[in-house]
Design a protein around this motif. Structure first.
Motif, PDB file in Angstrom:
ATOM      1  N   GLN A  17       2.892 -10.543  -2.924  1.00  0.00           N
ATOM      2  CA  GLN A  17       3.163  -9.269  -1.701  1.00  0.00           C
ATOM      3  C   GLN A  17       3.481  -7.852  -2.656  1.00  0.00           C
ATOM      4  O   GLN A  17       3.101  -8.084  -3.468  1.00  0.00           O
ATOM      5  CB  GLN A  17       4.721  -9.728  -1.640  1.00  0.00           C
ATOM      6  CG  GLN A  17       4.617 -10.659  -0.878  1.00  0.00           C
ATOM      7  CD  GLN A  17       5.583 -10.675   0.169  1.00  0.00           C
ATOM      8  OE1 GLN A  17       6.772 -10.838  -0.137  1.00  0.00           O
ATOM      9  NE2 GLN A  17       5.598 -12.754   1.079  1.00  0.00           N
ATOM     10  N   PHE A  18       3.516  -6.692  -1.552  1.00  0.00           N
ATOM     11  CA  PHE A  18       4.040  -5.721  -2.723  1.00  0.00           C
ATOM     12  C   PHE A  18       5.067  -5.895  -3.508  1.00  0.00           C
ATOM     13  O   PHE A  18       5.871  -5.997  -3.155  1.00  0.00           O
ATOM     14  CB  PHE A  18       4.161  -4.088  -1.630  1.00  0.00           C
ATOM     15  CG  PHE A  18       3.647  -2.954  -2.153  1.00  0.00           C
ATOM     16  CD1 PHE A  18       2.939  -2.438  -1.621  1.00  0.00           C
ATOM     17  CD2 PHE A  18       4.589  -2.638  -2.934  1.00  0.00           C
ATOM     18  CE1 PHE A  18       2.350  -1.007  -2.486  1.00  0.00           C
ATOM     19  CE2 PHE A  18       4.227  -1.376  -3.635  1.00  0.00           C
ATOM     20  CZ  PHE A  18       3.714  -0.644  -3.250  1.00  0.00           C
TER      21      PHE A  18
ATOM     22  N   LYS B  82       5.058  -6.874   3.686  1.00  0.00           N
ATOM     23  CA  LYS B  82       5.574  -5.044   4.792  1.00  0.00           C
ATOM     24  C   LYS B  82       4.946  -4.959   2.962  1.00  0.00           C
ATOM     25  O   LYS B  82       5.672  -5.218   1.637  1.00  0.00           O
ATOM     26  CB  LYS B  82       7.177  -5.817   5.230  1.00  0.00           C
ATOM     27  CG  LYS B  82       7.307  -6.345   6.023  1.00  0.00           C
ATOM     28  CD  LYS B  82       8.653  -6.649   6.769  1.00  0.00           C
ATOM     29  CE  LYS B  82       9.014  -7.257   7.909  1.00  0.00           C
ATOM     30  NZ  LYS B  82      10.418  -7.756   8.668  1.00  0.00           N
ATOM     31  N   ILE B  83       4.794  -3.166   3.701  1.00  0.00           N
ATOM     32  CA  ILE B  83       5.233  -2.487   2.833  1.00  0.00           C
ATOM     33  C   ILE B  83       6.797  -1.799   2.243  1.00  0.00           C
ATOM     34  O   ILE B  83       7.626  -1.866   3.136  1.00  0.00           O
ATOM     35  CB  ILE B  83       4.328  -1.402   3.682  1.00  0.00           C
ATOM     36  CG1 ILE B  83       2.622  -1.632   4.043  1.00  0.00           C
ATOM     37  CG2 ILE B  83       4.517   0.109   2.030  1.00  0.00           C
ATOM     38  CD1 ILE B  83       2.370  -0.243   4.690  1.00  0.00           C
TER      39      ILE B  83
ATOM     40  N   VAL C 215       9.270   2.495  -0.474  1.00  0.00           N
ATOM     41  CA  VAL C 215       8.382   3.301  -0.762  1.00  0.00           C
ATOM     42  C   VAL C 215       8.756   4.419  -2.337  1.00  0.00           C
ATOM     43  O   VAL C 215       7.366   5.277  -2.750  1.00  0.00           O
ATOM     44  CB  VAL C 215       6.987   2.988   0.033  1.00  0.00           C
ATOM     45  CG1 VAL C 215       6.400   4.185   0.817  1.00  0.00           C
ATOM     46  CG2 VAL C 215       5.981   3.085  -0.958  1.00  0.00           C
TER      47      VAL C 215
ATOM     48  N   ILE D 207      -4.050   0.681  -0.151  1.00  0.00           N
ATOM     49  CA  ILE D 207      -3.498  -0.909   0.045  1.00  0.00           C
ATOM     50  C   ILE D 207      -4.443  -1.270   1.562  1.00  0.00           C
ATOM     51  O   ILE D 207      -4.415  -2.433   2.357  1.00  0.00           O
ATOM     52  CB  ILE D 207      -2.365  -1.052   0.577  1.00  0.00           C
ATOM     53  CG1 ILE D 207      -1.762   0.133   1.855  1.00  0.00           C
ATOM     54  CG2 ILE D 207      -1.871  -0.603  -0.530  1.00  0.00           C
ATOM     55  CD1 ILE D 207      -0.144  -0.488   2.622  1.00  0.00           C
TER      56      ILE D 207
ATOM     57  N   PHE E  64      -1.481  -7.103   5.150  1.00  0.00           N
ATOM     58  CA  PHE E  64      -0.186  -6.406   5.195  1.00  0.00           C
ATOM     59  C   PHE E  64       0.799  -6.353   6.147  1.00  0.00           C
ATOM     60  O   PHE E  64      -0.361  -5.926   7.708  1.00  0.00           O
ATOM     61  CB  PHE E  64      -0.075  -5.127   4.553  1.00  0.00           C
ATOM     62  CG  PHE E  64       0.230  -4.834   2.792  1.00  0.00           C
ATOM     63  CD1 PHE E  64       0.919  -5.673   2.470  1.00  0.00           C
ATOM     64  CD2 PHE E  64      -1.030  -4.633   2.239  1.00  0.00           C
ATOM     65  CE1 PHE E  64       0.908  -5.193   0.932  1.00  0.00           C
ATOM     66  CE2 PHE E  64      -1.399  -4.865   0.908  1.00  0.00           C
ATOM     67  CZ  PHE E  64      -0.143  -5.011  -0.028  1.00  0.00           C
TER      68      PHE E  64
ATOM     69  N   ILE F  93       4.936   0.908   9.300  1.00  0.00           N
ATOM     70  CA  ILE F  93       4.809   1.623   8.429  1.00  0.00           C
ATOM     71  C   ILE F  93       5.738   1.984   7.944  1.00  0.00           C
ATOM     72  O   ILE F  93       6.647   2.641   9.026  1.00  0.00           O
ATOM     73  CB  ILE F  93       3.175   2.954   8.902  1.00  0.00           C
ATOM     74  CG1 ILE F  93       2.228   2.027   9.078  1.00  0.00           C
ATOM     75  CG2 ILE F  93       3.341   3.877   8.013  1.00  0.00           C
ATOM     76  CD1 ILE F  93       1.174   3.001   9.712  1.00  0.00           C
TER      77      ILE F  93
ATOM     78  N   VAL G 213       7.765   6.796   3.761  1.00  0.00           N
ATOM     79  CA  VAL G 213       5.745   7.141   3.020  1.00  0.00           C
ATOM     80  C   VAL G 213       5.682   8.749   3.394  1.00  0.00           C
ATOM     81  O   VAL G 213       5.358   9.728   2.486  1.00  0.00           O
ATOM     82  CB  VAL G 213       4.637   6.744   3.988  1.00  0.00           C
ATOM     83  CG1 VAL G 213       4.911   7.555   5.363  1.00  0.00           C
ATOM     84  CG2 VAL G 213       3.807   6.362   3.089  1.00  0.00           C
TER      85      VAL G 213
ATOM     86  N   LEU H 181      -4.440   2.930   5.567  1.00  0.00           N
ATOM     87  CA  LEU H 181      -4.101   1.874   5.847  1.00  0.00           C
ATOM     88  C   LEU H 181      -4.763   0.798   6.759  1.00  0.00           C
ATOM     89  O   LEU H 181      -4.151  -0.264   7.634  1.00  0.00           O
ATOM     90  CB  LEU H 181      -2.111   1.495   6.157  1.00  0.00           C
ATOM     91  CG  LEU H 181      -1.460   2.711   4.770  1.00  0.00           C
ATOM     92  CD1 LEU H 181      -0.330   3.535   6.119  1.00  0.00           C
ATOM     93  CD2 LEU H 181      -1.417   2.127   4.236  1.00  0.00           C
TER      94      LEU H 181
ATOM     95  N   ASN I 224      -5.544  -3.963   8.001  1.00  0.00           N
ATOM     96  CA  ASN I 224      -4.457  -4.867   8.187  1.00  0.00           C
ATOM     97  C   ASN I 224      -3.853  -5.726   8.687  1.00  0.00           C
ATOM     98  O   ASN I 224      -4.672  -5.789  10.187  1.00  0.00           O
ATOM     99  CB  ASN I 224      -3.408  -4.292   7.460  1.00  0.00           C
ATOM    100  CG  ASN I 224      -3.918  -3.786   5.681  1.00  0.00           C
ATOM    101  OD1 ASN I 224      -4.028  -4.530   5.324  1.00  0.00           O
ATOM    102  ND2 ASN I 224      -4.214  -3.137   5.279  1.00  0.00           N
TER     103      ASN I 224
ATOM    104  N   LEU J 260      -0.314  -3.885  10.824  1.00  0.00           N
ATOM    105  CA  LEU J 260       0.840  -3.847  10.346  1.00  0.00           C
ATOM    106  C   LEU J 260       0.921  -3.250  12.135  1.00  0.00           C
ATOM    107  O   LEU J 260      -0.270  -2.486  12.656  1.00  0.00           O
ATOM    108  CB  LEU J 260       0.531  -1.637   9.724  1.00  0.00           C
ATOM    109  CG  LEU J 260       0.119  -2.158   8.384  1.00  0.00           C
ATOM    110  CD1 LEU J 260      -0.467  -0.864   8.164  1.00  0.00           C
ATOM    111  CD2 LEU J 260       1.121  -2.859   7.374  1.00  0.00           C
TER     112      LEU J 260
END
Length: 440
Positions: free
Chosen positions: A92-93, A116-117, A121, A133, A138, A142, A146, A157, A160, A162
């Motif tokens: 994971q992140f 998850k992001i 971040v 990424i 993921f 979002i 960000v 992104l 993924n 998302l």
């Protein structure tokens, strides 16, 4: 008196040196800890990090020789960029990324990362300018934060899982120049971000950006029958709205570019793919000077592309990627489809400077405008690219209010010209509508 002054100056120098050394050691220690935590937390299936990231030696500049690590200076343990793309990494992140406190670029694309992001971040990556990424697993939303990454201008992104809405905070003022979220599960309105084309939002069925109209056209028009191509043997190409197999990277066999949306897929062997435009490439083309080029499935062994001076395309694949090309009838000039079509034609077409002069059903004459300076670019008989001013009677200005209409009309002419199949017209029409009509 002199002695006391010398003592004071000596203390100042010593204090300065201590402060400098402490700051340097602190920065070095945190960056090393950052990389150690990343190495320990990631599933490194093929050992890219295990074989390269060796922390047994503590000398300055050690980490700058690690795979995927770029430092601010070659002999300073301060991480500038982390480029860990396509390494089959799993995890994971990790929040410990914030210990790389001077990081400006992070590329984790084409791995198997999930989760998850992080919602903060912007705190973890306060100085990031490039964040990629894409092509992972993921999920979740979002994060709104960000938009608080003050220096971010490149954000990928795509590919993924998302979901949810695209944060409205990403609208101006923002530094973003590249923002790609294709092939996700996003919903809601599309924010108006300057410089970001409609293709960057493709294959998110829940986005409110002409989705209903486009889906109606594609789903209610008769199915496009399987196609074949003389270069592809017995392959049967079926039109698909998105690449099969999820976020795995797929390349067009003709031009070598990523396929991120509509495509023709070989249903027989499941290995070949073509962009709709590439499948319909004319077998012969010509320019104003009369030089004719013929479509070939590869660059001949005794030739290289005039544009890039290479035989194979510069594409990140396991083996050489040939790609199709156009070869002059005299055999002296050769152009990759990528170089001729993508770089010379389509880039200008996207800016509204592309004209096609009709000649016949089997060949086309190309005139490409290089910008608003109203100059024409041609491929003359000597193989070089030259520009010439248009004739005095030629006018390229278009009333601002009629520009979207002109684009749709031009797209229709081009699609019908490239292929007699009316399905192609509606595909191009939908594509252009996305570009020219206001976003909700």
């Amino acid at each position: 008196m002199v002695q006391r002054g010398q003592t004071f100056c000596g203390q100042v120098i010593v204090n300065f040196l201590l402060l400098f050394i402490c700051n340097t050691v602190f920065g070095t220690a945190t960056d090393i800890f950052c990389l150690k935590s990343i190495k320990d937390s990631l599933g490194d299936l093929y050992g890219y990090l295990k074989s390269s990231w060796d922390f047994s030696n503590s000398r300055e500049g050690l980490i700058c020789r690690f795979t995927g690590v770029e430092c601010w200076r070659p002999n300073e343990n301060r991480v500038l960029n982390l480029k860990l793309s396509n390494m089959e990494l799993k995890a994971q992140f990790r929040r410990t990324i914030q210990n790389c406190s001077s990081l400006t670029g992070l590329d984790l694309s084409m791995n198997k990362l999930c989760g998850k992001i992080p919602a903060d971040v912007d705190v973890l990556l306060p100085f990031v300018t490039t964040l990629d990424i894409s092509s992972n697993n993921f999920s979740g939303r979002i994060p709104k934060s960000v938009a608080n990454c003050s220096y971010l201008n490149y954000l990928k992104l795509d590919q993924n899982q998302l979901s949810g809405r695209i944060p409205g905070e990403l609208t101006p003022p923002t530094r973003l120049k590249t923002f790609i979220v294709t092939n996700n599960l996003l919903t809601g309105p599309v924010p108006k971000i300057p410089h970001v084309p409609a293709e960057s939002y493709a294959n998110n069925s829940g986005l409110c950006h002409l989705a209903t109209a486009i889906n109606y056209i594609l789903e209610n028009f008769p199915d496009d029958p399987p196609r074949t191509h003389e270069f592809m043997g017995k392959c049967e190409f079926q039109f698909l709205r998105k690449p099969p197999g999820g976020p795995n990277r797929r390349l067009c066999d003709a031009c070598g570019c990523d396929i991120r949306g509509f495509l023709y897929h070989d249903m027989r062997r499941n290995v070949h793919d073509l962009h709709p435009r590439c499948l319909n490439l004319k077998r012969t083309i010509s320019d104003d000077s009369g030089m004719k080029l013929k479509l070939k499935d590869k660059v001949p062994s005794n030739s290289v592309c005039v544009k890039c001076n290479r035989k194979d395309l510069n594409v990140a694949t396991k083996g050489p990627f040939r790609g199709w090309c156009y070869m002059s009838f005299c055999g002296n000039y050769c152009y990759h489809v990528f170089c001729l079509k993508k770089k010379l034609i389509l880039d200008n077409w996207e800016r509204g400077y592309f004209n096609v002069a009709s000649s016949s059903s089997s060949s086309s004459s190309l005139v490409v405008r290089t910008g608003r300076s109203s100059r024409n670019t041609r491929v003359p008989s000597d193989g070089s690219l030259v520009t010439s001013a248009p004739s005095p009677s030629t006018s390229y200005s278009t009333p601002k209010g009629l520009f979207p209409v002109a684009m749709v009309f031009l797209a229709g002419l081009i699609s019908l010209y490239l292929s007699e199949n009316p399905v192609e017209f509606f595909k191009v029409l939908a594509d252009v509508l996305v570009k020219v009509l206001p976003r909700s």
